[in-house]
Design a protein around this motif. Sequence first.
Motif, PDB file in Angstrom:
ATOM      1  N   GLN A 130     -22.263 -36.088  20.438  1.00  0.00           N
ATOM      2  CA  GLN A 130     -23.603 -36.655  20.559  1.00  0.00           C
ATOM      3  C   GLN A 130     -24.677 -35.784  19.916  1.00  0.00           C
TER       4      GLN A 130
ATOM      5  N   THR B 246     -26.663 -37.508  17.305  1.00  0.00           N
ATOM      6  CA  THR B 246     -27.290 -38.780  17.669  1.00  0.00           C
ATOM      7  C   THR B 246     -28.506 -38.608  18.571  1.00  0.00           C
TER       8      THR B 246
ATOM      9  N   GLU C  52     -21.724 -46.033  22.848  1.00  0.00           N
ATOM     10  CA  GLU C  52     -21.693 -46.104  21.386  1.00  0.00           C
ATOM     11  C   GLU C  52     -20.388 -46.720  20.887  1.00  0.00           C
TER      12      GLU C  52
END
Length: 194
Positions: free
Chosen positions: A33, A36, A57
């Motif tokens: 992550q 992101t 996701e």
Amino acid sequence: MPTVTIEPATSDRFDDAQHALTGGGDGRSCQCQWWTLTNAEWQKTSQAERQELLRHEVTAGPPPALIAYVDGEAAGWVRIGPRTSQIRIARTRIINESTREPLEDESVWAVSCFVVRKEHRGSGLTARLLAAAVDFARENGARLIEAYPVDTSESPKKPSNELYYGVLSTFRDAGFVEVARPKPDRVVVALDVT
């Protein structure tokens, strides 16, 4: 010779993704992550929250990564997708000042993270993951793929946890060309896949 297959990280493979990510290194805590989330968001999330973000996701799609299997067991992971969906890239100075491509261009994809379980390191799995990522990007509309590897010839003592970007030699072997070197050991590479 072990049998290696590489598949998209889809919702039915979430447990496999977890197995690949938890075999050593920062994969367990990061849950892929890092790219992101903004830094502020990263600081506010726990490992469990990042795991749920990854679950969402993967479930929502399209697949944000590929999973490598060795003899049917999840052994590695590579994040591949549009650079625009990895918001930290545009906020990372050494990248955004070095790229030749407009940051909002959705046809530019990025390979930003590798995880290989400890027991499979040194077996060439990263190169196989990269080859599959290039094919996946090409098949899904990418025009160009960028990556941000480490040049281990400039810093040969890097701990494995700092090599999640990949190493320059792997990208060169796959046909990527250097487009910038923002730091002696950090490189921006690109591959035209049209």
